[in-house]
Design a protein around this motif. Structure first.
Motif, PDB file in Angstrom:
ATOM      1  N   ASP A 601      -8.382  -1.816  -0.190  1.00 22.00           N
ATOM      2  CA  ASP A 601      -9.104  -0.604  -0.586  1.00 22.00           C
ATOM      3  C   ASP A 601      -8.602   0.653   0.097  1.00 22.00           C
ATOM      4  O   ASP A 601      -9.077   1.757  -0.197  1.00 22.00           O
ATOM      5  N   ALA A 602      -7.655   0.514   1.006  1.00 22.47           N
ATOM      6  CA  ALA A 602      -7.192   1.688   1.761  1.00 22.47           C
ATOM      7  C   ALA A 602      -6.574   2.742   0.856  1.00 22.47           C
ATOM      8  O   ALA A 602      -6.632   3.948   1.167  1.00 22.47           O
ATOM      9  N   ASP A 635       3.439  -0.669  -1.064  1.00 16.00           N
ATOM     10  CA  ASP A 635       2.801   0.533  -0.515  1.00 16.00           C
ATOM     11  C   ASP A 635       1.830   0.160   0.603  1.00 16.00           C
ATOM     12  O   ASP A 635       1.734   0.877   1.611  1.00 16.00           O
ATOM     13  N   GLN A 636       1.092  -0.907   0.390  1.00 20.78           N
ATOM     14  CA  GLN A 636       0.165  -1.336   1.439  1.00 20.78           C
ATOM     15  C   GLN A 636       0.921  -1.737   2.700  1.00 20.78           C
ATOM     16  O   GLN A 636       0.503  -1.414   3.825  1.00 20.78           O
ATOM     17  N   LEU A 637       2.054  -2.436   2.524  1.00 23.45           N
ATOM     18  CA  LEU A 637       2.845  -2.837   3.680  1.00 23.45           C
ATOM     19  C   LEU A 637       3.407  -1.612   4.386  1.00 23.45           C
ATOM     20  O   LEU A 637       3.417  -1.541   5.630  1.00 23.45           O
ATOM     21  N   ALA A 638       3.843  -0.619   3.605  1.00 22.59           N
ATOM     22  CA  ALA A 638       4.374   0.610   4.200  1.00 22.59           C
ATOM     23  C   ALA A 638       3.296   1.336   4.991  1.00 22.59           C
ATOM     24  O   ALA A 638       3.564   1.898   6.068  1.00 22.59           O
ATOM     25  N   ARG A 639       2.079   1.370   4.458  1.00 21.78           N
ATOM     26  CA  ARG A 639       0.987   2.025   5.171  1.00 21.78           C
ATOM     27  C   ARG A 639       0.714   1.331   6.502  1.00 21.78           C
ATOM     28  O   ARG A 639       0.517   1.977   7.529  1.00 21.78           O
ATOM     29  N   LEU A 640       0.719   0.003   6.480  1.00 25.95           N
ATOM     30  CA  LEU A 640       0.484  -0.742   7.718  1.00 25.95           C
ATOM     31  C   LEU A 640       1.590  -0.482   8.738  1.00 25.95           C
ATOM     32  O   LEU A 640       1.330  -0.367   9.948  1.00 25.95           O
ATOM     33  N   ARG A 641       2.816  -0.376   8.245  1.00 27.64           N
ATOM     34  CA  ARG A 641       3.941  -0.094   9.151  1.00 27.64           C
ATOM     35  C   ARG A 641       3.770   1.289   9.778  1.00 27.64           C
ATOM     36  O   ARG A 641       3.992   1.475  10.984  1.00 27.64           O
ATOM     37  N   ALA A 642       3.341   2.239   8.945  1.00 28.69           N
ATOM     38  CA  ALA A 642       3.159   3.605   9.445  1.00 28.69           C
ATOM     39  C   ALA A 642       2.011   3.682  10.455  1.00 28.69           C
ATOM     40  O   ALA A 642       2.054   4.500  11.387  1.00 28.69           O
ATOM     41  N   GLU A 643       1.016   2.866  10.278  1.00 28.24           N
ATOM     42  CA  GLU A 643      -0.142   2.900  11.176  1.00 28.24           C
ATOM     43  C   GLU A 643       0.066   2.054  12.436  1.00 28.24           C
ATOM     44  O   GLU A 643      -0.781   2.038  13.325  1.00 28.24           O
ATOM     45  N   GLY A 644       1.187   1.326  12.497  1.00 28.30           N
ATOM     46  CA  GLY A 644       1.482   0.562  13.694  1.00 28.30           C
ATOM     47  C   GLY A 644       0.878  -0.823  13.722  1.00 28.30           C
ATOM     48  O   GLY A 644       0.669  -1.380  14.814  1.00 28.30           O
ATOM     49  N   CYS A 645       0.602  -1.413  12.538  1.00 29.08           N
ATOM     50  CA  CYS A 645       0.060  -2.774  12.486  1.00 29.08           C
ATOM     51  C   CYS A 645       1.147  -3.769  12.899  1.00 29.08           C
ATOM     52  O   CYS A 645       2.323  -3.623  12.552  1.00 29.08           O
ATOM     53  N   GLN A 649      -0.128 -10.649   6.289  1.00 30.80           N
ATOM     54  CA  GLN A 649       0.047 -11.742   5.354  1.00 30.80           C
ATOM     55  C   GLN A 649      -0.623 -11.354   4.043  1.00 30.80           C
ATOM     56  O   GLN A 649      -1.526 -10.516   4.005  1.00 30.80           O
ATOM     57  N   GLY A 650      -0.165 -11.936   2.949  1.00 36.42           N
ATOM     58  CA  GLY A 650      -0.693 -11.621   1.640  1.00 36.42           C
ATOM     59  C   GLY A 650       0.284 -12.026   0.564  1.00 36.42           C
ATOM     60  O   GLY A 650       1.422 -12.450   0.841  1.00 36.42           O
ATOM     61  N   TYR A 651      -0.114 -11.890  -0.686  1.00 39.29           N
ATOM     62  CA  TYR A 651       0.720 -12.329  -1.804  1.00 39.29           C
ATOM     63  C   TYR A 651       2.053 -11.581  -1.855  1.00 39.29           C
ATOM     64  O   TYR A 651       3.050 -12.102  -2.349  1.00 39.29           O
ATOM     65  N   HIS A 652       2.091 -10.330  -1.379  1.00 42.24           N
ATOM     66  CA  HIS A 652       3.340  -9.582  -1.398  1.00 42.24           C
ATOM     67  C   HIS A 652       4.377 -10.207  -0.468  1.00 42.24           C
ATOM     68  O   HIS A 652       5.595 -10.141  -0.730  1.00 42.24           O
ATOM     69  N   LEU A 653       3.906 -10.833   0.603  1.00 39.27           N
ATOM     70  CA  LEU A 653       4.815 -11.450   1.569  1.00 39.27           C
ATOM     71  C   LEU A 653       5.049 -12.916   1.277  1.00 39.27           C
ATOM     72  O   LEU A 653       6.086 -13.472   1.678  1.00 39.27           O
ATOM     73  N   GLY A 654       4.121 -13.549   0.618  1.00 43.62           N
ATOM     74  CA  GLY A 654       4.286 -14.962   0.290  1.00 43.62           C
ATOM     75  C   GLY A 654       2.969 -15.591  -0.072  1.00 43.62           C
ATOM     76  O   GLY A 654       1.963 -15.400   0.623  1.00 43.62           O
TER      77      GLY A 654
END
Length: 670
Positions: A601-602, A635-645, A649-654
């Motif tokens: 939902d982010a 996009d969700q993965l990019a947001r997490l990278r930008a926020e320092g997560c 895990q999730g369907y995008h990764l496997g």
């Protein structure tokens, strides 16, 4: 003829009538008190026997002396005070002894024996009372009439006590009074027929007949009145006690609302009234949401206060034709008679509003909600048990469907309940039949994309229904207790399969709160790690915040023992409970897994983004890495990278995969 002549010619009939009325009144009081003695034991019986004998003795004594005053002796007469009091004492003590024997139950003829003693007491009172009679004249006695009078008294005394204790005529309270009066009357007038006076001196002072009679009545009524007052006080106390017992039997002790027995009785009455009037009856099941958490977090006293508060709100909203009861724990039942659906809807709105008002618990304001289910008579059932069951089904539908708090019963709910029961039965056999498998979902570093581990996810392949979601069968397994055996199998299998990987990736295994509280997790872990040869550093156990709800102290103790083994611990689905920060403060977790709803939902919710950033910042400040679940897009993965997560895990990764497909990936990563 001598006896009748004595009665009609030698007596003032008005005073005889007064004696008779006194005797009837006194006898009625006597056997009211006697019934109280029958219902008591020990000292209480002795007290009531004494009161009954005082009423009986004073009644007999009054009848005797009024009748004697009514006798026209042809000369002046008076009474000796000493013998007058002796006669009263004889009457009271003799009746007391006779009553006590009649109630003793020591032998079958006890009532008859007691009645004979009472008859003799009446006779002794009469003739000792005649010794108090002083007249200027010659007195002659005829022994035959004396014996006949005693025989009458004993005969009617026996019948009186037999009827009082072991009735030969049922439902006849007046008969025992009549027999007792007859015992006194027959004795007195037969005894007076044995009495003849020949005056030897004219004149002299004599007491006023009327004055003496009413004086005797006054004395007797004082004694009888004390018995009446005692009886009335006891009756009032008994009725008050009965009302208190009835209230306790039909009302909940904590809240004062009606309890389950009264609710069932009310339902029967409501159904009968609805049949006559053509109305319908709504049976409404109510269950408070998250009430157990209040008990566990704030204590049972706080839980009781919440129940009292909510019960008061429910009682205050009731109108004519409406009813509410507490039927156990945090469950309530409401009943509403209605002829149009609008009035039912109005009642449900008022119920929901009362149940949704915030609660003050230990100085904190907490939200309050309840799940409500409604079944209608006669549409949804013809008897109360069926309707209660259907209302419960609708209520549980509300509890599982978060989009609505009020549900009306539908036949599909019954089918769903039966299917859930059948699924629970199948679940108990699934492990033995080898229907469970494990799939593994990859967990990666957000910064580098490297694999850091896999989460073991349980799958159930039902022989008829195919693959069943864990969201469906895990709650059933926890309710039935099957989760203990299933959870042990998952842990053992995941460790055994991870030990075969060429790359030393971590394997994450979910623990149910039921396992933490009810199983020896530290002992199981030691055995499994030794058996499989998996290093403790490669095992990550994931628990949810609800683990701490049931028994926080025990949960913390178990988790500390687990961590001492070298196994890491992650808190799963972080952010969905109101005690999240308290949980982190209570135990040093190795990883925080933020719930996938915030990740998904982010993109469209500023609140979700704010919570995501807050959790990431919290993890950094505590030095705890954060893993984000539910990553489905780049996009969700990019947001997490930008926020320092740290991890994701999730369907995008496997997607979750069986062991056969996940193992080559683990080998290549190595």
């Amino acid at each position: 003829m001598r006896i009748l002549s004595c009665l009609v010619v030698a007596h003032n009939l008005w005073l005889v009538l007064l004696a008779l009325l006194v005797g009837i009144a006194g006898s009625w009081v006597t056997f009211r008190l006697f019934r109280q003695a029958q219902a008591r034991q020990g000292r209480q019986r002795a007290g009531w026997v004494l009161l009954a004998s005082q009423a009986a003795g004073s009644s007999i004594w009054c009848m005797h002396f009024i009748a004697v005053v009514a006798y026209d002796a042809g000369a002046a007469f008076t009474f000796d005070p000493a013998w007058t009091m002796v006669s009263l004492f004889v009457a009271v003590t003799g009746c007391a002894y006779g009553f006590w024997i009649a109630l003793s139950n020591r032998f079958r003829a006890a009532p008859e024996m007691g009645g004979a003693v009472v008859g003799l007491a009446i006779s002794a009172m009469h003739y000792s009372g005649m010794l108090a009679f002083r007249i200027d004249g010659l007195i002659e006695w005829q022994a035959g009439y004396i014996l006949l009078s005693v025989a009458f008294a004993v005969f009617f005394g026996v019948l009186t006590l037999r009827q009082a204790v072991r009735p030969f005529v049922r439902e006849s309270g007046y008969l025992v009074v009549g027999l007792f009066v007859l015992a006194v009357v027959s004795l007195h007038f037969t005894g007076m027929a044995a009495f003849a006076v020949t005056p030897i001196a004219a004149g002299g002072e004599s007491i006023s007949a009327a004055l003496a009679a009413f004086a005797v009545v006054g004395v007797g009524m004082l004694v009888v009145g004390s018995g009446v007052i005692s009886y009335l006080l006891d009756e009032q106390a008994s009725q008050e006690t009965l009302r208190r017992l009835e209230h306790l039997a039909l009302h909940d002790a904590l809240t004062g609302l009606a309890n389950r027995p009264r609710a069932l009785a009310h339902l029967d009455g409501a159904f009968a009234q609805a049949d006559k009037s053509g109305e319908k009856v709504a049976v409404i099941g109510i269950d408070l949401d998250r009430f157990k958490e209040i008990n566990d977090v704030y204590g049972h006293k706080a839980g009781d206060d919440v129940l009292v508060t909510i019960s008061g709100r429910l009682a205050d909203l009731l109108r004519e034709g409406e009813f509410v009861a507490r039927i156990g724990g945090d469950e309530f039942m409401a009943v509403k008679r209605f002829s149009d659906h609008a009035s039912l809807d109005s009642f449900l709105v008022r119920l929901d509003a009362a149940l949704s008002m915030p609660l003050s618990v230990a100085g904190s304001a907490l939200p309050s909600t309840a799940s409500i289910g409604v079944a209608i008579y006669p549409d949804d059932g013809a008897d109360r048990e069926m309707l209660i069951c259907h209302a419960d089904m609708a209520m549980y539908q509300s509890k599982h469907d978060l989009s609505r708090r009020i549900s009306f019963y539908e036949q599909a709910m019954e089918r769903a309940t039966l299917e859930r029961f059948a699924l629970a039965q199948d679940l108990g056999r699934a492990l033995d039949l080898g229907q469970f498998t494990l799939h593994y979902q990859v967990q990666k570093s957000v910064a580098s994309g490297d694999i850091v581990g896999y989460e073991a996810l349980l799958r159930w392949n039902h022989p008829l229904q195919g693959s069943i979601s864990p969201a469906v069968f895990i709650p059933i397994a926890e309710e039935t207790g099957h989760i203990l055996a299933i959870g042990e199998w998952v842990l053992r299998t995941a460790c055994a399969e991870a030990a075969t990987w060429d790359a030393p990736h971590k394997v994450a295994v979910n623990l149910s709160p039921v396992q933490v509280i009810n199983a020896d997790i530290p002992g199981l872990l030691r055995a499994v790690l030794v058996e499989t040869g998996l290093s403790p550093k490669r095992l990550d156990l994931e628990i949810t915040e609800s683990t701490f709800i049931a028994d926080k102290a025990k949960a913390l103790r178990v988790l500390r023992q687990v961590k001492a083994l070298g196994v890491s611990l992650s808190i799963d689905d972080f952010g969905v409970g109101y005690s999240s920060f308290d949980t982190l403060r209570s135990f040093p977790f190795d990883k925080i897994k933020i719930d996938g709803c915030f990740t998904r939902d982010a993109d469209r919710s500023s609140e979700a983004r704010a919570i995501l950033r807050s959790v990431l910042a919290l993890g950094r400040s505590l030095g705890i890495p954060v893993l984000a679940e539910g990553v489905e897009t780049a996009d969700q993965l990019a947001r997490l990278r930008a926020e320092g997560c740290a991890e994701a895990q999730g369907y995008h990764l496997g997607k979750p995969m069986p062991m056969e497909r996940a193992r080559p990936i683990a080998m290549r990563a190595g």
